[in-house]
Write a protein that holds these residues in place. Structure first.
Motif, PDB file in Angstrom:
ATOM      1  N   GLU A   1      -2.391   1.231  10.171  1.00  0.00           N
ATOM      2  CA  GLU A   1      -3.526   1.797   9.429  1.00  0.00           C
ATOM      3  C   GLU A   1      -4.353   0.657   8.838  1.00  0.00           C
ATOM      4  O   GLU A   1      -5.569   0.732   8.766  1.00  0.00           O
ATOM      5  CB  GLU A   1      -3.030   2.734   8.318  1.00  0.00           C
ATOM      6  CG  GLU A   1      -4.137   3.567   7.672  1.00  0.00           C
ATOM      7  CD  GLU A   1      -4.920   2.844   6.575  1.00  0.00           C
ATOM      8  OE1 GLU A   1      -6.113   3.135   6.407  1.00  0.00           O
ATOM      9  OE2 GLU A   1      -4.340   1.984   5.894  1.00  0.00           O
ATOM     10  N   GLU A   2      -3.660  -0.404   8.426  1.00  0.00           N
ATOM     11  CA  GLU A   2      -4.340  -1.532   7.786  1.00  0.00           C
ATOM     12  C   GLU A   2      -5.008  -2.404   8.845  1.00  0.00           C
ATOM     13  O   GLU A   2      -4.377  -3.243   9.473  1.00  0.00           O
ATOM     14  CB  GLU A   2      -3.336  -2.368   6.982  1.00  0.00           C
ATOM     15  CG  GLU A   2      -2.601  -1.599   5.884  1.00  0.00           C
ATOM     16  CD  GLU A   2      -3.495  -1.167   4.738  1.00  0.00           C
ATOM     17  OE1 GLU A   2      -4.671  -1.584   4.714  1.00  0.00           O
ATOM     18  OE2 GLU A   2      -3.018  -0.419   3.875  1.00  0.00           O
TER      19      GLU A   2
ATOM     20  N   HIS B   1       3.071   2.411   2.208  1.00  0.00           N
ATOM     21  CA  HIS B   1       3.208   3.202   3.434  1.00  0.00           C
ATOM     22  C   HIS B   1       4.668   3.522   3.770  1.00  0.00           C
ATOM     23  O   HIS B   1       4.924   4.394   4.595  1.00  0.00           O
ATOM     24  CB  HIS B   1       2.512   2.500   4.605  1.00  0.00           C
ATOM     25  CG  HIS B   1       1.024   2.423   4.447  1.00  0.00           C
ATOM     26  ND1 HIS B   1       0.187   1.913   5.397  1.00  0.00           N
ATOM     27  CD2 HIS B   1       0.218   2.812   3.425  1.00  0.00           C
ATOM     28  CE1 HIS B   1      -1.066   1.966   4.972  1.00  0.00           C
ATOM     29  NE2 HIS B   1      -1.071   2.498   3.774  1.00  0.00           N
TER      30      HIS B   1
ATOM     31  N   CYS C   1       0.846  -1.204   0.000  1.00  0.00           N
ATOM     32  CA  CYS C   1       0.000   0.000   0.000  1.00  0.00           C
ATOM     33  C   CYS C   1       0.877   1.249   0.000  1.00  0.00           C
ATOM     34  O   CYS C   1       0.383   2.354   0.128  1.00  0.00           O
ATOM     35  CB  CYS C   1      -0.968  -0.016   1.192  1.00  0.00           C
ATOM     36  SG  CYS C   1      -2.400   1.065   0.978  1.00  0.00           S
TER      37      CYS C   1
ATOM     38  N   HIS D   1      -1.603  10.054   0.644  1.00  0.00           N
ATOM     39  CA  HIS D   1      -1.478   8.629   0.381  1.00  0.00           C
ATOM     40  C   HIS D   1      -0.892   8.429  -1.010  1.00  0.00           C
ATOM     41  O   HIS D   1      -1.275   9.139  -1.931  1.00  0.00           O
ATOM     42  CB  HIS D   1      -2.830   7.913   0.499  1.00  0.00           C
ATOM     43  CG  HIS D   1      -2.668   6.454   0.737  1.00  0.00           C
ATOM     44  ND1 HIS D   1      -2.279   5.586  -0.258  1.00  0.00           N
ATOM     45  CD2 HIS D   1      -2.794   5.719   1.864  1.00  0.00           C
ATOM     46  CE1 HIS D   1      -2.179   4.370   0.256  1.00  0.00           C
ATOM     47  NE2 HIS D   1      -2.480   4.411   1.543  1.00  0.00           N
TER      48      HIS D   1
HETATM   49 ZN   LIG Z   1      -2.774   2.602   2.629  1.00  0.00          ZN
END
Ligand SMILES: [Zn+2]
Length: 475
Positions: free
Chosen positions: A145-146, A110, A108, A170
């Motif tokens: 966050e996930e 991050h 993702c 993001h």
């Molecule tokens: Zn993310």
């Protein structure tokens, strides 16, 4: 715009440090609440840059906060560094090739998210010092966050108290101000307890917890017809009661994710799902224990902040990708379907451009895309204070979220360009807010108008603790 140019120079001066930080974190992917090595990297960098560091924020050992400056308004820049399971992938190759190890990967982006946020915070710190301007900047390193809702727990524990404005971003396939579309989301576990017995010799003595789970799921599936069409409910079996069909299942459990357009809608839907669970327990003469595992609120928009961020993005112009960046992005696009690419354009509301593997343009502020139907713990921050979020292009258009293709692209030159670019956009927006009291006041009024009638209540009950994970022995 002199201020913008100064702050951008300060970002450029330190970009190499943060590109390297991002690459190191990419190489140590750690999932929700296990980010001990990643937070250590962020903490060391904060100290080296001269921030006043608070570790163990909100009692979470993988959260960190660094502050700099004196007096004035407080601007928070939010970063993340958690990875995802199952998305291990070699960097810079356009085919699935997991690396040896535990299978985790930065699918993702991050690694970029945290590094760009700290680069922005560092440039703001340096700008405050250089110009002698009163004001404080904080970098928040937010874990999990996930699926871990760490920011919601941090908000509940007061970690964001006294912050005036929050800015974050993001990694994405388009460069734009993020539209504030996300769903409020609760994860709730339902554990049914019945009575075991021989399923053939004494079935009348058994009370099946598995029956209760199945009836609950049927009940919820019937409810779908009578709930708001933009709400979402999904479930996963945690425990189906064992593998022996000749034993009446004495225990069974199911986890629900319940999402709705806003906090109030979600809380109402939660109660309806609970009633169905209680009904299933009543029908089967079992007992049900219900516990909320985590929850996040929907994102609130903030028009003055979105306009300020858009102005900075337009001043910066598109991200300066080159032919080598585009060539690799084209290879990644070759692994995607036409649908992946078309859906991505539809989401932002831009007509598809031919031969454009990377976003070399800026999405206008008011185009209408199809709203995002995911959830994020930035939602809770946006209820506590005015919040704005940027998207910067760091991967090929069409790249699905949570994919090996994101992991593969996370260390490329294009990703580094997006990292530096968005740090400039965030830092310049912070400087505008510190310089312009009217902008700050308009952002606060917009926020107050939105929450006025429904003040923030953390959707996670006070007795629910974050699912912290122990530190593993350092290898
Ligand atoms: Zn993310």
């Amino acid at each position: 715009m002199k201020n913008s140019e100064t702050i951008w120079d300060l970002v450029d001066a330190k970009k190499a440090i943060f590109e390297a930080l991002s690459d190191r974190v990419w190489g140590m992917p750690e999932i929700a609440y296990t980010e001990y090595r990643s937070v250590a990297e962020h903490t060391v960098t904060l100290k080296q840059q001269g921030f006043r560091v608070t570790e163990n924020v909100a009692g979470i050992p993988t959260a960190v906060m660094g502050e700099a400056g004196e007096g004035g308004p407080v601007i928070a820049i939010l970063g993340e560094y958690d990875a995802l399971p199952g998305l291990s992938q070699e960097a810079g190759v356009a085919e699935p090739r997991p690396l040896p190890g535990d299978g985790h990967g930065h699918g993702c982006g991050h690694n970029l998210l945290g590094s760009a946020a700290m680069l922005a915070a560092t440039a703001i710190k340096d700008w405050l010092a250089e110009t002698g301007t009163p004001g404080r900047v904080r970098y928040y390193g937010c874990p999990a966050e996930e699926g871990g809702a760490a920011k919601s727990f941090m908000a509940r524990e007061g970690a964001f108290n006294n912050v005036d404005i929050a800015i974050t971003w993001h990694p994405a396939s388009f460069t734009e101000v993020a539209r504030a579309h996300s769903l409020a989301n609760t994860r709730m576990d339902f554990k049914f307890t019945g009575r075991a017995s021989h399923a053939s010799a004494a079935p009348h003595l058994g009370r099946s917890a598995l029956d209760a789970v199945e009836l609950m799921n049927v009940g919820v599936n019937y409810m779908r017809e009578h709930m708001p069409s933009d709400a979402r409910i999904h479930y996963a079996m945690l425990d189906s009661g064992g593998i022996a069909p000749n034993v009446v299942q004495a225990a069974a459990a199911v986890r629900y994710a319940i999402r709705a357009r806003d906090l109030a809608g979600m809380l109402a839907l939660n109660e309806r799902v609970k009633k169905i669970a209680e009904g299933a327990a009543l029908m089967t003469e079992t007992k049900v224990a219900i516990s909320i595992m985590s929850a996040v609120s929907n994102l609130l928009p903030n028009r003055p902040l979105e306009e300020a961020m858009q102005r900075n993005i337009e001043r910066l112009g598109p991200i300066p990708f080159d032919d080598a960046d585009r060539a690799f992005a084209a290879k990644i696009q070759a692994t995607l379907s036409e649908n992946d690419i078309n859906n991505d354009y539809a989401r932002v509301g831009v007509v598809r451009k031919p031969d454009t593997p990377l976003c070399d343009f800026i999405v206008p502020l008011d185009v209408r895309g199809e709203p995002m139907v995911g959830s994020t713990d930035v939602g809770d921050v946006s209820w506590v204070m005015p919040t704005v979020q940027a998207h910067a292009a760091t991967h090929a258009i069409g790249t699905p979220g949570h994919s090996w293709q994101i992991t593969s692209q996370g260390k490329m030159a294009a990703a580094h360009k997006g990292l530096v670019y968005v740090a400039k956009a965030m830092a310049a927006t912070a400087v505008d807010l510190i310089n312009d009291e009217t902008l700050m006041a308009r952002a606060k009024k917009d926020h107050q108008d939105r929450i006025g009638k429904t003040p923030y209540v953390c959707p996670i009950p006070t007795d629910v603790r974050p699912p912290l994970q122990p530190r593993r022995d350092a290898a």
